[in-house]
Design a protein around this motif. Structure first.
Motif, PDB file in Angstrom:
ATOM      1  N   LYS A  84       0.840  -1.213   0.000  1.00  0.00           N
ATOM      2  CA  LYS A  84       0.000   0.000   0.000  1.00  0.00           C
ATOM      3  C   LYS A  84       0.870   1.256   0.000  1.00  0.00           C
ATOM      4  N   LEU A  85       1.923   1.242   0.798  1.00  0.00           N
ATOM      5  CA  LEU A  85       2.791   2.413   0.884  1.00  0.00           C
ATOM      6  C   LEU A  85       3.465   2.707  -0.453  1.00  0.00           C
ATOM      7  N   GLU A  88       0.094   2.832  -3.571  1.00  0.00           N
ATOM      8  CA  GLU A  88      -0.943   3.865  -3.446  1.00  0.00           C
ATOM      9  C   GLU A  88      -0.448   5.183  -2.858  1.00  0.00           C
ATOM     10  N   ASN A  89       0.666   5.147  -2.131  1.00  0.00           N
ATOM     11  CA  ASN A  89       1.173   6.377  -1.528  1.00  0.00           C
ATOM     12  C   ASN A  89       2.457   6.877  -2.188  1.00  0.00           C
ATOM     13  N   GLY A  90       2.955   6.124  -3.149  1.00  0.00           N
ATOM     14  CA  GLY A  90       4.139   6.555  -3.886  1.00  0.00           C
ATOM     15  C   GLY A  90       5.394   6.676  -3.048  1.00  0.00           C
ATOM     16  N   MET A  91       5.452   5.956  -1.945  1.00  0.00           N
ATOM     17  CA  MET A  91       6.620   6.023  -1.055  1.00  0.00           C
ATOM     18  C   MET A  91       7.786   5.244  -1.654  1.00  0.00           C
ATOM     19  N   ALA A  96       9.437   2.319   2.668  1.00  0.00           N
ATOM     20  CA  ALA A  96       8.273   1.455   2.901  1.00  0.00           C
ATOM     21  C   ALA A  96       8.689   0.170   3.614  1.00  0.00           C
ATOM     22  N   THR A 100       7.519  -0.986   7.350  1.00  0.00           N
ATOM     23  CA  THR A 100       6.902  -2.311   7.475  1.00  0.00           C
ATOM     24  C   THR A 100       7.594  -3.146   8.541  1.00  0.00           C
TER      25      THR A 100
END
Length: 389
Positions: A84-85, A88-91, A96, A100
């Motif tokens: 997700k990071l 969807e969050n462009g990290m 990330a 995690t």
């Protein structure tokens, strides 16, 4: 001149290694050699990497006389967070992964706090953790699959180390694999010579020379077979390097450090360990915190291997990790077991899974076979201990 004291090789120490070789050979004939192809050897590593990582951490829990039932859920949750990071969050992938791993470690510390400082039974705490972790995964992913993941992310679970291929026959051969095999062979021989020298120094009996030579020959043959197959494919998988580093570190911790010996003392006799000055609460806390840490790494590897994160990821992984430890020689009551044994146990399960899949055995019967293997390993351990007593 004093005659050197010698003893015969303790074959019980290598029982599961022999079993692993036997199972592999049986499936070799049943599959017509398909399980020995370079591609399948590579798949065997990648498919069992996360089980090996989890089994390494689970062994520490088993040594205390307990298990962690929630690791499969932690794997799913951590894989979901990382995906997700990034997606969807462009990290950045590195950040990330760091977040995690911190989340996984925090989840482990959460379990460790209840077990160590509130005296809640590990079975109850980790069962609750399993439900909480799985529920959070479904909530986070909204019951959907997140992917596809970037190539740099996927490379962690499905990529390969630097290769240097040369043409050989109808295919290619990776020189890096051959160099690693040569180095591994040298280290194995040097380690055995060092062990012999140490035993002679303290006046201990050494294994009969011809038996030592046979043992080394078998181990080295396995190493060369393994790396030759990888060399004929795409070289060394990155996940194999991750596994090797983790196994090496935890083997050193459990066999050469004070914290490692404290775990064995706790599992052998908790009351005696407390009376000897060991802070058993601290041991419990770091063991379960560590399990969360390794589950996070396994979650990252699994999501990378699948190139996506799914709500059902890691389902049943806790059973494979626990079974790996017991099959690898860990005692059900705690205090006995090794990291190398757990790794061998993980590959016994892996070879079984792989072989049964290749011969087309139904998933229902596969579970029956794995259940019988686990029951047999634990029964053998208990009966052996009774005979010793």
């Amino acid at each position: 001149m004093e005659k050197k004291k010698t003893v015969n090789l303790d074959l019980k120490q290598f029982g599961m290694v022999f079993a692993l070789i036997a199972i592999y050979i049986i499936f070799y004939f049943m599959t017509g050699g398909i399980n020995a192809t370079p591609m399948n050897m590579n798949n065997l590593i990648m498919q069992n990497s996360y089980v090996v990582i989890l089994a390494t951490g689970m062994l520490l829990c088993v040594l205390t006389g307990n298990v962690d039932l929630g690791v499969g859920s932690y794997v799913a949750l951590c894989g979901a967070i990382a995906a997700k990071l990034v997606v969807e969050n462009g990290m950045s992938i590195a950040l990330a992964f760091l977040i995690t791993i911190l989340v996984g470690t925090a989840f482990g510390a959460f379990n460790g706090f209840f077990i160590a400082y509130l005296d809640i039974p590990p079975f109850v705490v980790t069962l609750a953790g399993m439900l909480i972790g799985r529920g959070l995964t479904y909530t986070l992913l909204e019951s959907k699959t997140v992917g596809p993941l970037p190539d740099a992310y996927v490379k962690v679970g499905a990529g390969f180390f630097i290769t240097n291929k040369i043409q050989m026959g109808s295919g290619t051969l990776d020189i890096v694999c051959i160099i690693v095999a040569i180095v591994a062979t040298a280290l194995i021989i040097l380690s055995e010579l060092k062990s012999i020298k140490t035993r002679q120094k303290y006046g201990l009996a050494i294994v009969t020379p011809w038996q030592t030579i046979v043992k080394l020959a078998i181990i080295i043959a396995i190493v060369w077979f393994f790396f030759y197959k990888l060399a004929r494919y795409n070289g060394i998988p990155i996940v194999l390097i991750i596994m090797a580093v983790i196994v090496g570190i935890y083997h050193f911790i459990t066999s050469k450090t004070v914290p490692g010996r404290q775990i064995y003392a706790l599992g052998g006799n908790a009351k005696a360990a407390r009376l000897s000055g060991i802070d058993t609460r601290k041991v419990f806390f770091w063991v379960y915190t560590n399990m969360g840490f390794l589950a996070a790494i396994a979650g990252i590897v699994l999501s990378a291997r699948n190139a996506s994160a799914t709500p059902k990821a890691g389902d049943g992984f806790e059973l494979d990790a626990i079974a790996s430890c017991y099959i690898g020689g860990a005692a059900a009551a705690g205090g006995i077991g090794t990291v190398i044994g757990a790794v061998v146990g993980a590959f016994v399960m892996g070879v079984l899974n792989n072989g049964m899949f290749l011969i087309g055995l139904s998933t229902d019967l596969q579970k029956v076979v794995k259940g019988l293997v686990l029951l047999g390993a634990v029964t053998f351990d208990i009966l052996s201990n009774k005979k010793k007593k």
